[in-house]
Design a protein around this motif. Structure first.
Motif, PDB file in Angstrom:
ATOM      1  N   GLY A 238     -49.230   9.629 -34.853  1.00  0.00           N
ATOM      2  CA  GLY A 238     -48.718   8.559 -35.471  1.00  0.00           C
ATOM      3  C   GLY A 238     -46.984   8.033 -35.232  1.00  0.00           C
ATOM      4  O   GLY A 238     -46.387   8.002 -36.105  1.00  0.00           O
ATOM      5  N   ILE A 239     -46.843   8.658 -33.803  1.00  0.00           N
ATOM      6  CA  ILE A 239     -45.438   8.473 -33.640  1.00  0.00           C
ATOM      7  C   ILE A 239     -45.352   7.499 -32.484  1.00  0.00           C
ATOM      8  O   ILE A 239     -45.859   7.390 -31.661  1.00  0.00           O
ATOM      9  CB  ILE A 239     -44.844  10.009 -33.257  1.00  0.00           C
ATOM     10  N   ALA A 240     -44.095   6.831 -32.556  1.00  0.00           N
ATOM     11  CA  ALA A 240     -43.771   5.664 -31.634  1.00  0.00           C
ATOM     12  C   ALA A 240     -43.105   6.530 -30.290  1.00  0.00           C
ATOM     13  O   ALA A 240     -42.346   7.442 -30.882  1.00  0.00           O
ATOM     14  CB  ALA A 240     -43.027   4.495 -32.114  1.00  0.00           C
ATOM     15  N   SER A 241     -42.946   5.815 -29.329  1.00  0.00           N
ATOM     16  CA  SER A 241     -42.279   6.585 -28.195  1.00  0.00           C
ATOM     17  C   SER A 241     -40.818   6.632 -28.406  1.00  0.00           C
ATOM     18  O   SER A 241     -40.102   7.531 -28.051  1.00  0.00           O
ATOM     19  CB  SER A 241     -42.704   5.806 -26.851  1.00  0.00           C
ATOM     20  N   ASP A 242     -40.177   5.637 -28.984  1.00  0.00           N
ATOM     21  CA  ASP A 242     -38.916   5.671 -29.242  1.00  0.00           C
ATOM     22  C   ASP A 242     -38.316   6.661 -30.281  1.00  0.00           C
ATOM     23  O   ASP A 242     -37.195   7.026 -30.401  1.00  0.00           O
ATOM     24  CB  ASP A 242     -38.336   4.090 -29.789  1.00  0.00           C
ATOM     25  N   GLU A 243     -39.242   7.377 -30.841  1.00  0.00           N
ATOM     26  CA  GLU A 243     -38.724   8.416 -31.753  1.00  0.00           C
ATOM     27  C   GLU A 243     -38.671   9.690 -30.974  1.00  0.00           C
ATOM     28  O   GLU A 243     -38.429  10.679 -31.698  1.00  0.00           O
ATOM     29  CB  GLU A 243     -39.847   8.707 -32.920  1.00  0.00           C
ATOM     30  N   VAL A 244     -39.313   9.778 -29.908  1.00  0.00           N
ATOM     31  CA  VAL A 244     -39.114  11.133 -28.985  1.00  0.00           C
ATOM     32  C   VAL A 244     -37.605  11.372 -28.618  1.00  0.00           C
ATOM     33  O   VAL A 244     -36.938  10.490 -27.964  1.00  0.00           O
ATOM     34  CB  VAL A 244     -39.933  10.909 -27.712  1.00  0.00           C
ATOM     35  N   ASP A 245     -37.407  12.834 -28.888  1.00  0.00           N
ATOM     36  CA  ASP A 245     -36.102  13.163 -28.269  1.00  0.00           C
ATOM     37  C   ASP A 245     -36.183  13.759 -27.123  1.00  0.00           C
ATOM     38  O   ASP A 245     -35.052  13.515 -26.384  1.00  0.00           O
ATOM     39  CB  ASP A 245     -35.795  14.446 -29.454  1.00  0.00           C
ATOM     40  N   TRP A 246     -37.291  14.407 -26.510  1.00  0.00           N
ATOM     41  CA  TRP A 246     -37.226  14.853 -25.495  1.00  0.00           C
ATOM     42  C   TRP A 246     -38.770  14.923 -24.714  1.00  0.00           C
ATOM     43  O   TRP A 246     -39.587  15.192 -25.446  1.00  0.00           O
ATOM     44  CB  TRP A 246     -36.717  16.348 -25.228  1.00  0.00           C
ATOM     45  N   ILE A 247     -38.811  14.485 -23.503  1.00  0.00           N
ATOM     46  CA  ILE A 247     -39.941  14.906 -22.676  1.00  0.00           C
ATOM     47  C   ILE A 247     -39.772  16.289 -21.733  1.00  0.00           C
ATOM     48  O   ILE A 247     -38.741  16.260 -21.316  1.00  0.00           O
ATOM     49  CB  ILE A 247     -40.237  13.666 -21.790  1.00  0.00           C
ATOM     50  N   VAL A 248     -40.767  17.072 -21.968  1.00  0.00           N
ATOM     51  CA  VAL A 248     -40.515  18.265 -21.269  1.00  0.00           C
ATOM     52  C   VAL A 248     -41.922  18.299 -20.390  1.00  0.00           C
ATOM     53  O   VAL A 248     -42.561  18.896 -20.627  1.00  0.00           O
ATOM     54  CB  VAL A 248     -40.219  19.590 -22.256  1.00  0.00           C
ATOM     55  N   PRO A 249     -41.796  17.902 -19.313  1.00  0.00           N
ATOM     56  CA  PRO A 249     -42.846  17.661 -18.343  1.00  0.00           C
ATOM     57  C   PRO A 249     -43.199  18.729 -17.553  1.00  0.00           C
ATOM     58  O   PRO A 249     -42.319  19.489 -17.119  1.00  0.00           O
ATOM     59  CB  PRO A 249     -42.689  16.232 -17.385  1.00  0.00           C
ATOM     60  N   HIS A 250     -44.385  18.801 -16.761  1.00  0.00           N
ATOM     61  CA  HIS A 250     -44.566  19.676 -15.957  1.00  0.00           C
ATOM     62  C   HIS A 250     -43.810  19.314 -14.496  1.00  0.00           C
ATOM     63  O   HIS A 250     -43.529  18.431 -14.352  1.00  0.00           O
ATOM     64  CB  HIS A 250     -45.867  19.697 -15.398  1.00  0.00           C
ATOM     65  N   GLN A 251     -43.008  20.475 -14.073  1.00  0.00           N
ATOM     66  CA  GLN A 251     -41.749  20.127 -13.148  1.00  0.00           C
ATOM     67  C   GLN A 251     -42.590  20.184 -11.786  1.00  0.00           C
ATOM     68  O   GLN A 251     -42.376  21.304 -10.984  1.00  0.00           O
ATOM     69  CB  GLN A 251     -40.724  21.196 -13.182  1.00  0.00           C
ATOM     70  N   ALA A 252     -42.990  19.236 -11.323  1.00  0.00           N
ATOM     71  CA  ALA A 252     -43.771  19.075  -9.907  1.00  0.00           C
ATOM     72  C   ALA A 252     -42.990  18.245  -9.065  1.00  0.00           C
ATOM     73  O   ALA A 252     -42.821  19.010  -7.948  1.00  0.00           O
ATOM     74  CB  ALA A 252     -45.275  18.548 -10.318  1.00  0.00           C
TER      75      ALA A 252
END
Length: 323
Positions: A238-252
């Motif tokens: 129930g969260i909008a993308s603009d509420e995200v502080d950090w994306i921590v992705p797979h570092q490929a």
């Protein structure tokens, strides 16, 4: 009240040997510029002779336990995400259990290649939410340098070795997206795409094999599937993308990381990037990046984080958590 799985500690470990891109120029038709331009990678770490995946995992585990202020006898479970375990069996997790001096609880491995840590987090969360465990050590650890074909410039320059670990602890929340802890999980796999990324050997074929990858095809699937999974996990929470502080992705690959952020409509200012220093460490890359992100002062308590990864299988998924 709602039972949540909260991160209370994080740590990582990298082998001492640092391998810059220039080291490959002597043996391959490649250059530092070629590698950086196509992957964003500048250097990676390789395990020393005799240094195993469980060794790396044990170092990272100790760092996470220290960060959490938790003794090993307070841990109920160890889950290690890896595709490069020391032996066919027993699991690397039981070896970490022994190395840490843990004589209670249980330990097991999860194998979902680069998506392994996301799958391990999902399993750990389910056990905590169900009441099967109170504290779980979740580790991603790899020695991919042991499965490289050193004549294949399209793969061997991309991968590195390392380990990262989290301590997850049961805490009570209010059942809202403001809670600390894991808020949602989204997992997928599709075995039809096996030939895009695999190792051409294994126990039942009585061979070790090397990593094989159709890079262009993996890239095409990665950006679409990672963004879709991250958005699905956010919707579940129930969260909008603009509420995200950090994306921590797979570092490929930096191009995949940028492409996924762009597809999600998020700035790279909100992305924790470590691929330049570590290369692709498969299941270790997300916990490594989380630990480095906290160390840098980027990730702080209360931050809303999305982690996402895709690997051989194809297997992919995302986790939304509040730090």
């Amino acid at each position: 009240m709602t039972r949540r799985s909260v991160v209370t500690g994080v740590g990582h470990y990298l082998p001492e040997r640092v391998v810059p891109n220039s080291e490959f120029e002597a043996t391959l038709d490649t250059t530092d510029e070629w590698i950086r331009t196509r992957s964003g990678i500048e250097r990676r770490h390789f395990a020393a002779e005799g240094e195993t995946t469980s060794d790396l995992a044990s170092h990272a585990a100790r760092a996470a336990l220290e960060d959490a202020g938790v003794a090993v006898d307070e841990i109920d479970t160890i889950i290690v995400a890896t595709s490069t375990a020391d032996l066919t069996f027993p699991s690397a997790a039981t070896m970490v259990q022994a190395a840490l001096g843990m004589t209670r609880g249980f330990a097991f491995d999860v194998q979902a290649v680069c998506a392994g840590f996301v799958y391990a987090l999902a399993n750990a969360n389910a056990m905590i939410v169900s009441g099967q465990a109170e504290r779980i050590l979740v580790i991603g650890a790899e020695t991919f340098s042991r499965i490289m074909d050193w004549t294949d410039r399209s793969t061997c320059v991309l991968f590195g070795d390392g380990a990262g670990a989290l301590v997850l602890e049961a805490r009570d929340g209010d059942g809202t997206s403001a809670d600390r802890g894991i808020l949602s999980v989204d997992l997928h796999s599709d075995g039809r795409f096996k030939d895009l990324l695999y190792v051409d050997g294994g126990v039942s074929t009585q061979s070790t094999g090397y990593l094989r990858m159709q890079g262009n095809q993996v890239f095409r699937h990665a950006v679409e599937k990672l963004a879709d999974s991250a958005e699905a996990a956010l919707a579940k929470a129930g969260i909008a993308s603009d509420e995200v502080d950090w994306i921590v992705p797979h570092q490929a690959n930096i191009r995949i990381i940028k492409g996924t952020a762009r597809k999600m409509g998020l700035s790279m200012d909100k992305v924790v990037v470590t691929v330049e220093d570590h290369g692709n460490t498969s299941a270790a890359s997300i916990p490594l990046a989380l630990s480095v992100g906290k160390q840098r002062g980027q990730i702080k308590q209360g931050d809303l984080i999305v982690t996402e990864a895709i690997g051989g299988g194809l297997a992919w998924g995302a986790v939304v958590l509040r730090w």
